[in-house]
Motif scaffolding. Structure first.
Motif, PDB file in Angstrom:
ATOM      1  N   GLY A 137       5.706 -10.385  -1.429  1.00 26.22           N
ATOM      2  CA  GLY A 137       5.301  -9.252  -2.527  1.00 26.22           C
ATOM      3  C   GLY A 137       4.146  -8.606  -1.951  1.00 26.22           C
ATOM      4  O   GLY A 137       3.508  -7.758  -2.898  1.00 26.22           O
ATOM      5  N   ALA A 138       3.971  -8.502  -0.533  1.00 26.21           N
ATOM      6  CA  ALA A 138       2.979  -7.584  -0.275  1.00 26.21           C
ATOM      7  C   ALA A 138       3.501  -6.111   0.129  1.00 26.21           C
ATOM      8  O   ALA A 138       4.746  -5.950   0.211  1.00 26.21           O
ATOM      9  N   SER A 139       2.766  -5.297   0.631  1.00 24.56           N
ATOM     10  CA  SER A 139       3.277  -3.756   0.969  1.00 24.56           C
ATOM     11  C   SER A 139       2.672  -3.497   2.326  1.00 24.56           C
ATOM     12  O   SER A 139       1.527  -3.606   2.627  1.00 24.56           O
ATOM     13  N   LEU A 140       3.459  -2.944   3.113  1.00 28.13           N
ATOM     14  CA  LEU A 140       3.308  -2.395   4.338  1.00 28.13           C
ATOM     15  C   LEU A 140       3.685  -0.617   4.490  1.00 28.13           C
ATOM     16  O   LEU A 140       4.832  -0.537   4.128  1.00 28.13           O
ATOM     17  N   LEU A 141       2.581  -0.029   4.583  1.00 33.20           N
ATOM     18  CA  LEU A 141       2.761   1.425   4.639  1.00 33.20           C
ATOM     19  C   LEU A 141       2.461   2.045   6.212  1.00 33.20           C
ATOM     20  O   LEU A 141       1.286   1.102   6.610  1.00 33.20           O
ATOM     21  N   TYR A 142       2.957   3.110   6.580  1.00 36.33           N
ATOM     22  CA  TYR A 142       2.800   3.344   8.184  1.00 36.33           C
ATOM     23  C   TYR A 142       2.803   4.860   8.295  1.00 36.33           C
ATOM     24  O   TYR A 142       3.527   5.191   9.208  1.00 36.33           O
ATOM     25  N   GLU A 143       2.522   5.682   7.082  1.00 37.69           N
ATOM     26  CA  GLU A 143       2.667   7.072   7.381  1.00 37.69           C
ATOM     27  C   GLU A 143       1.933   7.729   8.813  1.00 37.69           C
ATOM     28  O   GLU A 143       2.464   8.405   9.404  1.00 37.69           O
TER      29      GLU A 143
END
Length: 413
Positions: free
Chosen positions: A114-120
């Protein structure tokens, strides 16, 4: 409502410091609790109590709810991100190699915990291409995505074509400015843009492609003869990663130097700037432009992800979850310019339909058609110093591929 983020920051190099510069003095409802660094003896202008060499001080700290990972080592970065996600901490990363090599597993971890990984910040610096592919183009049929994804190699090529600098002089300038590493092969060899292309392709087409299956050929063997040829034709040479739909169900990917004409958006993308062209069925051709290297541009992209986490944002991987039946293939012929020394090079690559040939004692080249599959099978050959290859921009599709693309375009319009 905005959620307050308590951040554990891994890495305080160019991007980490750039991020800190942007954050300080702003009321962003976030706080950096601890910064993990590798070299404790390096002088820094922040309170020494902020820094640690112990990763556990960040990963095991219950106060920290967000990890920002900005280190160079892809293997160590993966271990950090995996531990963070499994403990329910959200993550922002700019490590394109780590993400490209482990994307399928990282997506599973996000879903499971349920975690979020963002990598813009991992793809094209300050250009918000991942968020646009994920959101704006979520229901679009994309014919292709390509561009200049690496500021270091583009800086070198700009200096060569605009100022007449020798390759080695331009490379040294890029290194002195911090755009290229001491060992620049990741940039000039096309590896860095290959990792970025793999990530972009996941959001554009829903395909998680092993980077090893993507051809990458760089500019490190560019010669004065190649440069003169391009100039005579009024071309520039750019290092261009490409993902392209060649039929209703097939996608090709590769990173190659390309002869770029003056009417191409990429022709005027210079120095450390990046540019991304998206060719869509409904929106047609669109172009994104911005700085692709440097602490502040990349730091700005990282901060954008951090800010999005305050409101619970996460990638939905919409095209991946649509199970659209697309597959990755190398079954396509492209037209290339190839400079070589030995005739067996042409034979081994199975160059066909040769439309131009030149030969003198110190310079030989042909322009002809080659299978992407044969280029992939001969990667080691293409790394030799006496060989340089560039895409002319032309493709030679099979009759079946031509028919499939025409039918899809007719259905759209």
């Amino acid at each position: 409502m905005s959620k307050k983020l308590k951040i554990g920051l891994f890495g305080f190099g160019v991007v980490g410091q750039g991020l800190h510069d942007i954050i300080k003095g702003q009321d962003l409802n976030l706080e950096i609790i601890k910064i993990a660094i590798k070299n404790p003896d390096k002088k820094r202008n922040l309170d020494a109590r902020l820094f640690t060499t112990d990763h556990n001080e960040l990963l095991d700290n219950p106060e920290i709810n967000t990890i920002v990972e900005l280190i160079d080592d892809a293997e160590v970065a993966f271990n950090i991100v995996k531990r963070a996600l499994t403990s329910g901490k959200h993550v922002v990363s700019a490590n394109k190699k780590m993400i490209a090599n482990n994307l399928a597993e990282l997506v599973e971890l996000q879903e499971k915990y349920g975690a979020s990984l963002l990598y813009e910040g991992a793809v094209c610096g300050s250009i918000p291409i991942i968020r646009n592919l994920e959101e704006y183009y979520d229901n679009e049929l994309l014919h292709g995505i390509s561009g200049i994804f690496n500021g270091s190699s583009n800086y070198i090529l700009s200096k060569i074509f605009n100022e007449g600098l020798d390759y080695n002089v331009a490379l040294k300038q890029a290194q002195d400015l911090g755009f290229a590493e001491t060992d620049p092969i990741l940039d000039v060899g096309g590896y860095d843009p290959k990792f970025k292309l793999a990530i972009a392709t996941a959001h554009a087409y829903g395909l998680f492609i092993d980077p090893d299956k993507i051809l990458n050929v760089g500019i490190q063997h560019l010669s004065a003869n190649d440069i003169n040829y391009a100039r005579e034709k009024n071309f520039k040479i750019k290092l261009v990663p490409t993902a392209r739909k060649i039929s209703t169900r097939q996608i090709i990917t590769y990173v190659l130097p390309k002869f770029v004409k003056s009417d191409d958006f990429l022709f005027n993308v210079e120095n450390e700037y990046n540019g991304v062209t998206v060719q869509a069925a409904f929106a047609d051709k669109q172009f994104f432009f911005g700085k692709g290297a440097g602490g502040h541009p990349t730091g700005a992209a990282v901060l954008s992800d951090i800010a999005a986490l305050r409101y619970g944002y996460k990638y939905e991987y919409k095209k991946y979850n649509q199970h659209n039946g697309l597959s990755h293939t190398d079954n396509v012929n492209i037209e290339v310019y190839i400079r070589y020394v030995h005739e067996y090079t042409i034979e081994k690559l199975k160059i066909e339909n040769i439309v131009e040939r030149f030969s003198r004692e110190d310079y030989k080249y042909v322009i002809g058609s080659v299978s992407l599959k044969d280029l992939l099978a001969n990667r080691e050959l293409l790394q030799q110093k006496d060989i340089f290859i560039a895409h002319t921009g032309k493709y030679n599709y099979t009759e079946q591929q031509i028919k499939a693309v025409a039918e899809e375009e007719a259905a759209v319009h």
